[in-house]
Scaffold this motif. Sequence first.
Motif, PDB file in Angstrom:
ATOM      1  N   ARG A   1     -10.170   1.604  -5.954  1.00  0.00           N
ATOM      2  CA  ARG A   1      -9.470   0.433  -6.506  1.00  0.00           C
ATOM      3  C   ARG A   1      -7.978   0.685  -6.368  1.00  0.00           C
ATOM      4  O   ARG A   1      -7.491   1.755  -6.716  1.00  0.00           O
ATOM      5  CB  ARG A   1      -9.841   0.232  -7.963  1.00  0.00           C
ATOM      6  CG  ARG A   1      -9.134  -0.979  -8.580  1.00  0.00           C
ATOM      7  CD  ARG A   1      -9.583  -1.257  -9.992  1.00  0.00           C
ATOM      8  NE  ARG A   1     -10.913  -1.845  -9.934  1.00  0.00           N
ATOM      9  CZ  ARG A   1     -11.860  -1.637 -10.833  1.00  0.00           C
ATOM     10  NH1 ARG A   1     -11.642  -0.854 -11.856  1.00  0.00           N
ATOM     11  NH2 ARG A   1     -13.029  -2.215 -10.709  1.00  0.00           N
ATOM     12  N   ALA A   2      -7.256  -0.301  -5.834  1.00  0.00           N
ATOM     13  CA  ALA A   2      -5.806  -0.145  -5.675  1.00  0.00           C
ATOM     14  C   ALA A   2      -5.127  -1.499  -5.717  1.00  0.00           C
ATOM     15  O   ALA A   2      -5.689  -2.508  -5.282  1.00  0.00           O
ATOM     16  CB  ALA A   2      -5.480   0.542  -4.359  1.00  0.00           C
ATOM     17  N   ASN A   3      -3.913  -1.493  -6.208  1.00  0.00           N
ATOM     18  CA  ASN A   3      -3.018  -2.638  -6.132  1.00  0.00           C
ATOM     19  C   ASN A   3      -1.944  -2.286  -5.111  1.00  0.00           C
ATOM     20  O   ASN A   3      -1.529  -1.138  -5.011  1.00  0.00           O
ATOM     21  CB  ASN A   3      -2.377  -2.930  -7.486  1.00  0.00           C
ATOM     22  CG  ASN A   3      -3.399  -3.398  -8.488  1.00  0.00           C
ATOM     23  OD1 ASN A   3      -4.248  -4.221  -8.190  1.00  0.00           O
ATOM     24  ND2 ASN A   3      -3.330  -2.859  -9.690  1.00  0.00           N
ATOM     25  N   GLY A   4      -1.505  -3.261  -4.356  1.00  0.00           N
ATOM     26  CA  GLY A   4      -0.464  -3.000  -3.361  1.00  0.00           C
ATOM     27  C   GLY A   4      -0.970  -2.268  -2.138  1.00  0.00           C
ATOM     28  O   GLY A   4      -0.249  -1.473  -1.537  1.00  0.00           O
ATOM     29  N   TYR A   5      -2.216  -2.508  -1.742  1.00  0.00           N
ATOM     30  CA  TYR A   5      -2.768  -1.912  -0.517  1.00  0.00           C
ATOM     31  C   TYR A   5      -1.826  -2.252   0.633  1.00  0.00           C
ATOM     32  O   TYR A   5      -1.397  -3.394   0.774  1.00  0.00           O
ATOM     33  CB  TYR A   5      -4.155  -2.501  -0.259  1.00  0.00           C
ATOM     34  CG  TYR A   5      -5.003  -1.746   0.718  1.00  0.00           C
ATOM     35  CD1 TYR A   5      -5.995  -0.890   0.265  1.00  0.00           C
ATOM     36  CD2 TYR A   5      -4.848  -1.892   2.090  1.00  0.00           C
ATOM     37  CE1 TYR A   5      -6.814  -0.202   1.158  1.00  0.00           C
ATOM     38  CE2 TYR A   5      -5.643  -1.211   2.991  1.00  0.00           C
ATOM     39  CZ  TYR A   5      -6.625  -0.370   2.520  1.00  0.00           C
ATOM     40  OH  TYR A   5      -7.431   0.318   3.396  1.00  0.00           O
ATOM     41  N   ASN A   6      -1.490  -1.249   1.482  1.00  0.00           N
ATOM     42  CA  ASN A   6      -0.472  -1.512   2.504  1.00  0.00           C
ATOM     43  C   ASN A   6      -0.734  -0.891   3.878  1.00  0.00           C
ATOM     44  O   ASN A   6       0.134  -0.908   4.744  1.00  0.00           O
ATOM     45  CB  ASN A   6       0.897  -1.056   2.002  1.00  0.00           C
ATOM     46  CG  ASN A   6       0.974   0.430   1.741  1.00  0.00           C
ATOM     47  OD1 ASN A   6       0.113   1.193   2.155  1.00  0.00           O
ATOM     48  ND2 ASN A   6       2.007   0.840   1.038  1.00  0.00           N
ATOM     49  N   ASN A   7      -1.885  -0.314   4.099  1.00  0.00           N
ATOM     50  CA  ASN A   7      -2.256   0.299   5.383  1.00  0.00           C
ATOM     51  C   ASN A   7      -1.430   1.516   5.758  1.00  0.00           C
ATOM     52  O   ASN A   7      -1.536   2.003   6.872  1.00  0.00           O
ATOM     53  CB  ASN A   7      -2.187  -0.715   6.538  1.00  0.00           C
ATOM     54  CG  ASN A   7      -3.300  -1.722   6.492  1.00  0.00           C
ATOM     55  OD1 ASN A   7      -4.400  -1.427   6.052  1.00  0.00           O
ATOM     56  ND2 ASN A   7      -3.016  -2.930   6.927  1.00  0.00           N
ATOM     57  N   GLU A   8      -0.593   2.006   4.858  1.00  0.00           N
ATOM     58  CA  GLU A   8       0.195   3.199   5.149  1.00  0.00           C
ATOM     59  C   GLU A   8      -0.124   4.307   4.160  1.00  0.00           C
ATOM     60  O   GLU A   8      -0.760   5.281   4.509  1.00  0.00           O
ATOM     61  CB  GLU A   8       1.685   2.880   5.158  1.00  0.00           C
ATOM     62  CG  GLU A   8       2.087   2.025   6.351  1.00  0.00           C
ATOM     63  CD  GLU A   8       3.568   1.743   6.393  1.00  0.00           C
ATOM     64  OE1 GLU A   8       4.345   2.517   5.804  1.00  0.00           O
ATOM     65  OE2 GLU A   8       3.951   0.743   7.014  1.00  0.00           O
ATOM     66  N   ASN A   9       0.334   4.154   2.932  1.00  0.00           N
ATOM     67  CA  ASN A   9       0.080   5.206   1.943  1.00  0.00           C
ATOM     68  C   ASN A   9      -0.851   4.747   0.831  1.00  0.00           C
ATOM     69  O   ASN A   9      -1.279   5.562   0.028  1.00  0.00           O
ATOM     70  CB  ASN A   9       1.390   5.745   1.363  1.00  0.00           C
ATOM     71  CG  ASN A   9       2.196   4.671   0.670  1.00  0.00           C
ATOM     72  OD1 ASN A   9       1.957   3.491   0.852  1.00  0.00           O
ATOM     73  ND2 ASN A   9       3.168   5.084  -0.115  1.00  0.00           N
ATOM     74  N   VAL A  10      -1.181   3.477   0.783  1.00  0.00           N
ATOM     75  CA  VAL A  10      -2.195   2.989  -0.158  1.00  0.00           C
ATOM     76  C   VAL A  10      -3.346   2.468   0.690  1.00  0.00           C
ATOM     77  O   VAL A  10      -3.321   1.350   1.206  1.00  0.00           O
ATOM     78  CB  VAL A  10      -1.638   1.871  -1.077  1.00  0.00           C
ATOM     79  CG1 VAL A  10      -2.708   1.418  -2.055  1.00  0.00           C
ATOM     80  CG2 VAL A  10      -0.402   2.350  -1.824  1.00  0.00           C
ATOM     81  N   ILE A  11      -4.355   3.347   0.901  1.00  0.00           N
ATOM     82  CA  ILE A  11      -5.485   3.029   1.774  1.00  0.00           C
ATOM     83  C   ILE A  11      -6.770   3.624   1.193  1.00  0.00           C
ATOM     84  O   ILE A  11      -6.727   4.516   0.350  1.00  0.00           O
ATOM     85  CB  ILE A  11      -5.282   3.602   3.191  1.00  0.00           C
ATOM     86  CG1 ILE A  11      -5.099   5.127   3.129  1.00  0.00           C
ATOM     87  CG2 ILE A  11      -4.122   2.953   3.895  1.00  0.00           C
ATOM     88  CD1 ILE A  11      -5.136   5.818   4.460  1.00  0.00           C
ATOM     89  N   TRP A  12      -7.894   3.125   1.660  1.00  0.00           N
ATOM     90  CA  TRP A  12      -9.173   3.767   1.343  1.00  0.00           C
ATOM     91  C   TRP A  12      -9.568   4.579   2.561  1.00  0.00           C
ATOM     92  O   TRP A  12      -9.739   4.047   3.657  1.00  0.00           O
ATOM     93  CB  TRP A  12     -10.264   2.751   1.023  1.00  0.00           C
ATOM     94  CG  TRP A  12     -11.554   3.422   0.635  1.00  0.00           C
ATOM     95  CD1 TRP A  12     -11.709   4.374  -0.321  1.00  0.00           C
ATOM     96  CD2 TRP A  12     -12.842   3.203   1.188  1.00  0.00           C
ATOM     97  NE1 TRP A  12     -13.023   4.767  -0.408  1.00  0.00           N
ATOM     98  CE2 TRP A  12     -13.744   4.053   0.518  1.00  0.00           C
ATOM     99  CE3 TRP A  12     -13.337   2.381   2.174  1.00  0.00           C
ATOM    100  CZ2 TRP A  12     -15.104   4.095   0.805  1.00  0.00           C
ATOM    101  CZ3 TRP A  12     -14.698   2.423   2.458  1.00  0.00           C
ATOM    102  CH2 TRP A  12     -15.568   3.268   1.776  1.00  0.00           C
ATOM    103  N   SER A  13      -9.694   5.869   2.378  1.00  0.00           N
ATOM    104  CA  SER A  13     -10.017   6.763   3.478  1.00  0.00           C
ATOM    105  C   SER A  13     -11.440   7.310   3.375  1.00  0.00           C
ATOM    106  O   SER A  13     -11.723   8.395   3.869  1.00  0.00           O
ATOM    107  CB  SER A  13      -9.006   7.913   3.525  1.00  0.00           C
ATOM    108  OG  SER A  13      -9.029   8.614   2.292  1.00  0.00           O
ATOM    109  N   GLY A  14     -12.309   6.559   2.712  1.00  0.00           N
ATOM    110  CA  GLY A  14     -13.699   6.997   2.589  1.00  0.00           C
ATOM    111  C   GLY A  14     -13.910   7.994   1.475  1.00  0.00           C
ATOM    112  O   GLY A  14     -14.903   8.716   1.461  1.00  0.00           O
TER     113      GLY A  14
END
Length: 73
Positions: A24-37
Amino acid sequence: LKNIEKFSNNSVTVVDRWGGVVFRANGYNNENVIWSGQTTNGGSAPTGTYFYTIAVTFAGESKQKTGFIELLR
């Protein structure tokens, strides 16, 4: 998530097949806020199907998208 950075007011939730939150995250940005499995406790999520909810707010309007992803190890 293509172009998610254009919508800074966003939230992303990923759950397993039983509905348990693995990310769960707010501000997902494909750089440092990502889901990496990874799971919420930092372990590797097992191979399987996961379900996501993406919510964005833009120009005062909220939109939500749901779907699934197959995680392969």
